[in-house]
Design an enzyme around this catalytic site. Structure first.
Site, short mmCIF file in Angstrom:
data_model
loop_
_atom_site.label_atom_id
_atom_site.label_comp_id
_atom_site.label_asym_id
_atom_site.label_seq_id
_atom_site.Cartn_x
_atom_site.Cartn_y
_atom_site.Cartn_z
CE1 TYR A 91 -36.07 16.51 45.19
CE2 TYR A 91 -34.53 14.84 44.40
CZ TYR A 91 -35.81 15.37 44.46
OH TYR A 91 -36.82 14.75 43.79
CD GLU A 92 -38.57 14.89 48.71
OE1 GLU A 92 -39.77 15.12 48.82
OE2 GLU A 92 -38.09 13.74 48.70
CB ALA A 129 -36.67 9.81 36.00
CB SER A 148 -39.86 10.80 38.61
OG SER A 148 -38.94 11.19 39.57
CG MET A 201 -31.16 14.51 41.36
SD MET A 201 -32.27 15.91 41.38
CE MET A 201 -31.82 16.74 39.85
CB SER A 202 -33.27 8.74 43.75
OG SER A 202 -33.44 8.09 42.49
CG HIS A 252 -39.85 18.22 37.42
ND1 HIS A 252 -39.17 17.07 37.78
CD2 HIS A 252 -41.07 18.12 37.98
CE1 HIS A 252 -39.97 16.32 38.53
NE2 HIS A 252 -41.13 16.93 38.67
CG ASN A 310 -33.15 14.40 31.07
OD1 ASN A 310 -33.72 13.75 31.97
ND2 ASN A 310 -32.00 15.02 31.25
CG HIS A 346 -41.96 11.05 43.97
ND1 HIS A 346 -41.14 9.95 43.89
CD2 HIS A 346 -41.42 11.98 43.16
CE1 HIS A 346 -40.14 10.22 43.06
NE2 HIS A 346 -40.29 11.44 42.61
CG HIS A 353 -35.85 12.33 46.14
ND1 HIS A 353 -37.22 12.29 46.02
CD2 HIS A 353 -35.36 11.60 45.11
CE1 HIS A 353 -37.55 11.55 44.96
NE2 HIS A 353 -36.44 11.11 44.40
N1 HPA Z 1 -30.08 14.83 36.09
C1 HPA Z 1 -30.37 14.41 37.33
N2 HPA Z 1 -31.48 13.75 37.61
C2 HPA Z 1 -32.35 13.50 36.62
C3 HPA Z 1 -32.11 13.91 35.30
C4 HPA Z 1 -30.90 14.62 35.01
O1 HPA Z 1 -30.61 15.03 33.87
N3 HPA Z 1 -33.17 13.50 34.55
C5 HPA Z 1 -34.00 12.85 35.40
N4 HPA Z 1 -33.51 12.84 36.64
#
Ligand code: HPA
Length: 271
Positions: free
Chosen positions: A84-85, A112, A29, A210-211, A246, A234, A60, A82
């Site tokens: 989750y998609e 990320a 991302s 998540m990847s 996001h 973050n 993406h 992903h």
């Molecule tokens: N959690 C999961 N995936 C992420 C995060 C997070 O805090 N930040 C960026 N991708």
């Protein structure tokens, strides 16, 4: 269509359209435009690659490119698939199988991530030393694809030791702060709860995302060496008394983009 058939078809189409390379990069991302900074570029949208699934998430692009970076020809995936998609594991990792077919030997995976380690700051880059798979999924479940690798592949060097050393040397030479830590794969798409983040920290995770882990597992199974770098966009849930959104994750990704790109370029140069 049979899975091996999809892999072979995709590899053939890619080789014909854009050629191949021994070094590949998967952009996470916010890093999507690294692919636009290559010279002598050739690109193909995923939608034109037979056997490839289609992409949806913001940030993406869904383009595969070859070109020159750091003096080397590389293959770049701008946009990944992903879980989750709703993509099945075999679709998430199909591009890595295709890379193996195309002769890719080294893969740089980027993402990320949320910082679980409270000594990290938003915007920090983290060299991934190892992973925790808390997703409940594994891309190797099912019939073993023995032409790529063994039933029970070793994961004790999932992120290649020599490539890690190289990345640390590059960061050091550039005067760039590079944290090191364990990346934890959670399924998403919701961000984690504060309790989950405390659990991850207790288990030894430094970042969460998540990847990356499915691609890393399949690359290792396929004999491809992996280097992983996270951009901690973050602090993970509950570290600060504020929600995660996001938009902010994407904005911090943008802020860290230049140093991220500089590090990846320096590593490629010396690979
Ligand atoms: N959690 C999961 N995936 C992420 C995060 C997070 O805090 N930040 C960026 N991708």
């Amino acid at each position: 269509m049979d899975y091996m058939e999809r892999i072979n078809l995709a590899a053939k189409a890619i080789e014909e359209k854009i050629g191949t390379a021994e070094i590949a990069v998967i952009l996470g991302s916010g890093l999507g435009d690294f692919g636009n900074t290559l010279s002598d570029t050739k690109s193909i949208p995923y939608s034109e690659i037979p056997g490839f699934p289609s992409v949806s998430v913001q940030g993406h692009a869904g383009v595969l490119s070859t070109g020159i970076k750091g003096g080397k020809r590389i293959l770049v995936m701008s946009g990944r698939f992903h879980a989750y998609e709703g993509h099945p594991m075999e679709d998430v990792t199909l591009p890595v199988r295709v890379m193996a077919k195309l002769g890719v030997k080294k893969l740089i995976v980027t993402n990320a991530a949320g910082a679980v380690n409270t000594a990290f700051y938003p915007g920090d880059l983290m060299l991934i030393t190892d992973f925790l798979n808390l997703s409940g999924m594994n891309p190797l479940i099912g019939k073993n694809l023995s032409e790529f690798g063994p039933r029970f592949p070793d994961m004790s060097n999932a992120f290649d030791k020599e490539l890690r050393k190289l990345a640390l040397d590059c960061a050091n030479d550039m005067g760039l702060k590079l944290q090191q830590g364990v990346y934890t794969w959670m399924s998403g798409p919701c961000y984690e709860t504060p309790a989950e983040i405390r659990m991850v920290r207790t288990l030894g995770g430094d970042a969460v995302g998540m990847s990356t882990v499915p691609e890393t597992i399949v690359a290792n199974h396929s004999g491809i060496k992996v280097l992983g770098i996270s951009c901690c966009t973050n602090m993970a849930a509950g570290v600060l008394d504020q929600p995660i959104n996001h938009q902010e994750v994407m904005e911090m990704g943008l802020k860290a983009r230049d140093s991220f790109a500089a590090l990846v370029t320096a590593v490629i140069e010396r690979m």
